[in-house]
Design a protein around this motif. Structure first.
Motif, short mmCIF file in Angstrom:
data_model
loop_
_atom_site.label_atom_id
_atom_site.label_comp_id
_atom_site.label_asym_id
_atom_site.label_seq_id
_atom_site.Cartn_x
_atom_site.Cartn_y
_atom_site.Cartn_z
N PRO A 25 0.81 -1.23 0.00
CA PRO A 25 0.00 0.00 0.00
C PRO A 25 0.83 1.27 0.00
O PRO A 25 0.95 1.96 1.01
N TYR B 112 -0.61 4.26 1.65
CA TYR B 112 -0.68 4.41 3.11
C TYR B 112 0.71 4.47 3.76
O TYR B 112 0.82 4.40 4.98
N TRP C 20 -4.47 -2.15 7.43
CA TRP C 20 -4.15 -2.46 6.03
C TRP C 20 -4.39 -3.94 5.73
O TRP C 20 -4.97 -4.29 4.70
#
Length: 313
Positions: A12, A15, A30
Motif C-alpha cells: 500500500p 498508506y 491495512w
C-alpha cells in the motif's frame, strides 16, 4: 507438467506515510482492508513495524503481524527496507549494517517457518543516499562492503537480499546513490553472490531514472529475485524529454502520475516475455493505490491476465 509461475502480492504505497508516521492507520488496518484484493501475499515495509525508525521490533510484535497476515489468507514475501550505506561516518555505516541484519531476521520471522512453498522471502536492500560529497568509487566501495557484511545473516536466515533500482525512500533527503543504471549495474557486478543476493526490479523506477526499463531488465533478468509492478503515465501535453533533469533523471514530477498497471508507459508484454524466458517464478508486487484501492484491484487483475498469458494457465 505444470510450469512454475509468479505469484502476486500487494503493497500500500498510498498508506506509506500514514502507517509509518502513526497517522491513524495501522498495519493491521491495512491487512484487514487487503482482504478485498485478489493477492497471494502482502509485502511489508520496515516503517510498518513497531520500533521504527530508531529501534527494531521485538519478536512478539513481529509474531502478531505475521499471524494477522496468515489469518487473512496471505503470505509475506518481502520486507522493504531502506538501509543507508553511503553515510561518510563509518560508525553510521556499521549501525546501518546492524539494522539491516535485524531486518533480515525480521523478514524470516514475518514470513514464517512454512514459507518455503512461496520460495525464499526477500529483504530489500538499497545503496543509500546520493550525497553530493560522496564520489562514485568511494560510494561503491562502501556499499559493496556493507552488503557483503549482511550476506552471512541472509544465508543463516534463509533470506534473499534484493537490491532495488530505486528512486528515493520517502524519508530520505537525497535520491538513491545507485539510481542510474550504470551505477546500479556496477554495484551489482561487485557482489557476485547469486544464491542469497539478486535484483528487486522496478520498471517504473527505471523510467524515473531516465533509463529504459526493458533494456535494464535485459541486463539483469537472470538475477531478478522479486519485482514491483506499478505504472506511470504522463499528464496531457507533457513528454519525458520535458521532464528530464540535468543528470538525465525525471524525479517525481507532478506531470508523471501513478495509474493502473498496464495502462501507462511500461511495456509489460516486453518485460514479462523476458522474465518468462529466464524462468522467473518469484513474486510480483503491485505497489500503488495512490488513487484508491479500486485501481490496485484493476492492476492485480491485469497482472493475473499477464501471468496467465506469459507463463501459461
Amino acid at each position: 507438467m505444470s510450469v512454475a509461475r509468479p505469484r502476486l502480492s500487494a503493497f500500500p504505497k498510498c498508506y506509506l506515510e500514514e502507517i509509518s508516521n502513526d497517522g491513524g492507520r495501522t498495519v493491521f488496518d491495512w491487512i484487514e482492508e487487503a482482504k478485498q484484493l485478489d493477492a497471494d501475499g502482502l509485502e511489508m515495509y520496515e516503517g510498518f513495524l513497531p520500533g521504527w525508525p530508531d529501534g527494531v521490533p521485538d519478536d512478539a510484535s513481529l509474531d502478531r503481524v505475521r499471524d494477522a497476515i496468515a489469518e487473512a489468507g496471505f503470505l509475506m514475501p518481502m520486507l522493504c527496507c531502506s538501509p543507508d550505506f553511503t553515510q561518510p561516518d563509518p560508525d553510521d555505516r556499521r549501525r546501518a549494517v546492524e539494522r539491516q541484519r535485524c531486518m533480515i531476521r525480521a523478514t524470516r520471522r514475518l514470513a514464517g517457518a512454512d514459507f518455503e512453498d512461496g520460495g525464499r522471502p526477500v529483504c530489500r536492500v538499497l545503496s543509500g543516499q546520493r550525497r553530493p560529497e560522496v564520489g562514485r568509487e568511494q560510494g561503491l566501495d562502501w556499499v559493496t562492503e556493507c552488503i557483503e557484511a549482511c550476506l552471512p545473516t541472509a544465508r543463516a536466515e534463509g533470506v534473499t537480499l534484493g537490491l532495488e533500482n530505486h528512486y528515493k525512500d520517502g524519508f530520505w533527503r537525497h535520491p538513491e546513490f545507485a539510481q542510474k543504471a550504470d551505477v546500479f549495474l556496477d554495484l551489482l557486478d561487485r557482489v557476485p553472490e547469486r544464491e542469497y543476493f539478486g535484483v528487486q526490479f522496478d520498471p517504473s523506477n527505471a523510467l524515473v531514472a531516465g533509463d529504459d526499463p526493458v533494456d535494464l531488465l535485459e541486463r539483469v533478468a537472470e538475477r531478478v529475485v522479486s519485482m514491483h509492478a506499478s505504472d506511470r503515465y504522463l499528464v496531457p501535453g507533457a513528454s519525458l524529454e520535458d521532464l528530464r533533469q540535468a543528470d538525465g533523471t525525471l524525479g517525481y514530477s507532478p506531470d508523471l502520475k501513478h495509474g493502473v498497471t498496464g495502462q501507462g508507459l511500461n511495456d509489460y508484454d516486453a518485460l514479462f516475455t523476458r522474465l518468462a524466458a529466464v524462468g522467473y517464478a518469484g513474486w510480483i508486487s503491485i505497489e500503488d493505490g495512490m488513487n484508491g484501492l479500486g485501481e490496485m484491484a484493476e492492476s492485480l487483475a491485469f497482472l493475473r491476465r499477464m501471468v496467465a498469458k506469459h507463463w501459461g494457465g
